[in-house]
Design an enzyme around this catalytic site. Structure first.
Site, PDB file in Angstrom:
ATOM      1  N   HIS A 149       0.873  -0.930   0.503  1.00 25.43           N
ATOM      2  CA  HIS A 149      -0.341   0.400  -0.094  1.00 25.43           C
ATOM      3  C   HIS A 149       0.833   1.388  -0.079  1.00 25.43           C
ATOM      4  O   HIS A 149       0.006   2.311   0.596  1.00 25.43           O
ATOM      5  CB  HIS A 149      -0.972  -0.395   1.532  1.00 25.43           C
ATOM      6  CG  HIS A 149      -2.108   0.990   0.551  1.00 25.43           C
ATOM      7  ND1 HIS A 149      -2.316   2.047   1.641  1.00 25.43           N
ATOM      8  CD2 HIS A 149      -3.471   0.650   0.237  1.00 25.43           C
ATOM      9  CE1 HIS A 149      -3.943   2.257   1.076  1.00 25.43           C
ATOM     10  NE2 HIS A 149      -3.781   1.398   0.378  1.00 25.43           N
ATOM     11  N   LYS A 151       2.701   4.396  -1.216  1.00 26.32           N
ATOM     12  CA  LYS A 151       3.029   5.352  -2.394  1.00 26.32           C
ATOM     13  C   LYS A 151       4.228   6.640  -1.871  1.00 26.32           C
ATOM     14  O   LYS A 151       3.619   7.440  -1.558  1.00 26.32           O
ATOM     15  CB  LYS A 151       1.492   6.477  -1.928  1.00 26.32           C
ATOM     16  CG  LYS A 151       0.302   5.306  -1.815  1.00 26.32           C
ATOM     17  CD  LYS A 151      -1.275   5.973  -1.718  1.00 26.32           C
ATOM     18  CE  LYS A 151      -2.136   5.122  -1.208  1.00 26.32           C
ATOM     19  NZ  LYS A 151      -2.434   4.291  -0.192  1.00 26.32           N
ATOM     20  N   ASP A 156      17.119   9.369  -8.069  1.00 26.63           N
ATOM     21  CA  ASP A 156      18.244   9.775  -7.324  1.00 26.63           C
ATOM     22  C   ASP A 156      18.863   9.180  -6.146  1.00 26.63           C
ATOM     23  O   ASP A 156      19.859  10.747  -5.808  1.00 26.63           O
ATOM     24  CB  ASP A 156      18.650  11.347  -8.225  1.00 26.63           C
ATOM     25  CG  ASP A 156      18.846  11.453  -9.611  1.00 26.63           C
ATOM     26  OD1 ASP A 156      18.379  10.322 -10.314  1.00 26.63           O
ATOM     27  OD2 ASP A 156      18.193  12.106 -10.043  1.00 26.63           O
TER      28      ASP A 156
END
Length: 238
Positions: A149, A151, A156
């Site tokens: 779940h 996000k 870099d």
């Protein structure tokens, strides 16, 4: 030519040589370091005010809405466009065309994309297939009671950049020192539902500690989700 003139000539020639070497050294540093690091921290909010400026966009008026949905999504795209080496993205769901287009642009520039995503719908599977063909590496968790779940996105990350530079036989400490990791993390999936019709937020930051911790979690998950049948060449790429 007497002795004093010879010494003066030698000293002038030596000074000129040293000066030229210093100039070349400075020019090399400028080329390697590029522009100074840009540090910033901001929060993008997605709420009912995101669409209050729709009429201005439709009539060509200048938009001053700080919560403008176009502004928020474009800001996220800008972060993807800033990538110089790599993008590590852990996302539950991915379907927003604008963000997918930003990933395609990154891949076309040679950016190395690793994507961890939860079980997907048919449309997302088509998108993932296309991303793979463009050079992305994709891993999904097995079907368990635990959802992937997350996000968050690490752009870099230091460890990833070091890894990529070493593979290119370009492990230059100056390049690594000049690298500036960037993260995006929050409650929003990269879907139209979460970005356009829900209350969500996305934090954008160049905080080094935050970037290091998110990168470490991504790398841990990436190792955990390795497919036993996955070839080493695929594991190490992109």
């Amino acid at each position: 030519m007497n002795y004093s003139k010879l010494c003066k000539y030698f000293l002038n020639a030596t000074a000129a040589s040293i000066g030229w070497l210093l100039i070349k050294c400075v020019m090399r540093k400028i080329k390697l370091l590029g522009t100074p690091k840009e540090h910033f921290h901001e929060v993008l909010f997605f709420n009912e005010m995101c669409h209050s400026c729709v009429h201005k966009h439709m009539t060509g008026q200048q938009c001053q809405n700080v919560h403008c949905i176009d502004r928020q999504v474009k800001r996220m795209q800008q972060m993807i466009d800033k990538s110089k080496y790599s993008i590590d993205l852990a996302i539950y769901s991915l379907s927003t065309p604008e963000m997918i287009d930003a990933l395609y642009r990154a891949l076309s520039r040679g950016i190395k994309l690793r994507l961890i995503i939860n079980e997907t719908c048919r449309q997302e599977m088509i998108t993932l297939s296309r991303l793979r063909r463009c050079g992305a590496c994709v891993r999904k968790p097995p079907m368990t009671k635990h959802l992937m779940h997350h996000k968050f996105c690490v752009i870099d990350g230091h460890k990833r950049v070091q890894q990529l530079l070493r593979r290119r036989n370009c492990d230059d400490s100056e390049l690594i020192k000049s690298n500036c990791p960037l993260v995006m993390s929050g409650s929003a999936n990269w879907t139209n539902g979460d970005l356009y019709t829900s209350y969500n937020s996305v934090i954008i930051s160049t905080n080094s500690k935050l970037a290091a911790e998110l990168e470490a979690e991504f790398c841990r998950l990436w190792r955990e989700l390795k497919n036993p049948n996955e070839r080493d060449s695929y594991v190490l790429s992109p």
